[in-house]
Design a protein around this motif. Structure first.
Motif: not given
Length: 339
Positions: A79-83, A59-61, A88-90
């Protein structure tokens, strides 16, 4: 560990904040909190439509922000969890935009492993100061803190553990906290009604010899037991895969380096408080007696010589200035340490 406990307490007393950013070099604490969120925030019957798991590489930010700004379906929160958020880098810096219009019904969790955000950047400053966010730094447990961490973890699981068993786990597993937690979890099942983890249990169920390990080798060296040191060295030579020379030399180097420091502290301040000495050495106070005993066997000059010997054997083990066998290198090491 204390910061982790504070956060868990805050959940129960104050509820949840809209944003949690979990970052740092130690993945264990991040995984622990991630599991807590996914197991406790949303009820089982709502998870299929109010709990979303995303992965940084997929995904992207902007995708994350778009998901976070949605409203919960037939519930009061999402609830949204970004593992693996580090993937996602910079572009992670674009998360600052979310704070312009935070969705109060969403709990957004980022699992940003193996590194920290740049403290000079706007995102770090925003997360640090915004009342709607919690920035959690998961720092590595240092070597001198490891035994205390193991004991605390065991106690938190309603168990007790022998000091020798603690030392065996620390020496054999290092500060791989996930592995330590898994092994203690297995032993907890085996213990059943018993509450004490012993050295025998560690030996029987994890495969660590309670008699032939680096902890016992250092003990033999510290207490001038040359015969026992040779026995352990012989065992190591027959089991090189589980007892690599590089680990043995590293631990002996640490021991003698601290012993040199111990000599320096006690020389300058003969009446120093034992607890203060242990703190300066970066060791558990329980282990101070080994340095006290060793200081009587190895004067400062001999300690310096032994440090040079360990460096020499370490280089030889890596193929520099010779190609002796593991067995011969261990024999040479023991002889030179004692003589």
């Amino acid at each position: 560990m204390s910061e982790l406990k504070k956060m868990l307490t805050s959940f129960k007393k104050e509820g949840y904040k809209p944003v949690y950013f979990l970052m740092g070099e130690e993945p264990y604490f991040i995984d622990f909190l991630c599991d807590y969120f996914t197991e406790n925030v949303i009820s089982e019957e709502e998870k299929s439509f109010n709990q979303v798991i995303l992965y940084g590489k997929d995904v992207t930010v902007n995708d994350v922000i778009s998901q976070a700004r949605q409203y919960p379906f037939m519930g009061d929160k999402m609830l949204v969890v970004v593992k693996e958020a580090q993937d996602l880098g910079k572009t992670i810096d674009q998360l600052v935009d979310y704070f312009k219009a935070i969705q109060p019904t969403t709990i957004l969790v980022f699992c940003y492993k193996y590194k920290n955000l740049d403290k000079r950047k706007e995102l770090y400053k925003t997360l640090s100061k915004n009342e709607n966010a919690v920035l959690f730094e998961s720092a590595k447990v240092k070597d001198y803190q490891l035994e205390a961490w193991i004991k605390s973890f065991v106690n938190d699981n309603g168990l007790e553990i022998e000091p020798k068993a603690v030392a065996m786990l620390a020496e054999f597993l290092g500060n791989d906290l996930s592995k330590i937690a898994n092994e203690i979890g297995k032993i907890k099942i085996i213990l059943n009604q018993n509450k004490l983890i012993t050295a025998d249990l560690i030996e029987q169920n994890i495969g660590i010899s309670k008699e032939y390990n680096n902890f016992e080798l250092i003990n033999a060296v510290a207490y001038n037991n040359e015969a026992k040191a040779f026995q352990i060295a012989k065992y190591f030579a027959l089991n090189t895969k589980n007892n690599p020379l590089v680990v043995t030399t590293a631990l002996l180097y640490n021991f003698f380096s601290r012993l040199l420091q111990y000599h320096g502290i006690t020389y300058k301040n003969a009446g120093a408080n034992p607890a203060e000495i242990a703190k300066q050495l970066g060791i558990n106070p329980y282990g101070l007696k080994d340095y006290q005993a060793a200081s009587k066997v190895y004067p400062m000059k001999k300690v310096s010589q032994n440090i040079a010997v360990i460096r020499e054997i370490d280089l030889k083990g890596k193929g520099v200035n010779g190609s002796l066998s593991h067995d011969d290198l261990l024999k040479e090491l023991i002889i030179k340490l004692f003589r």
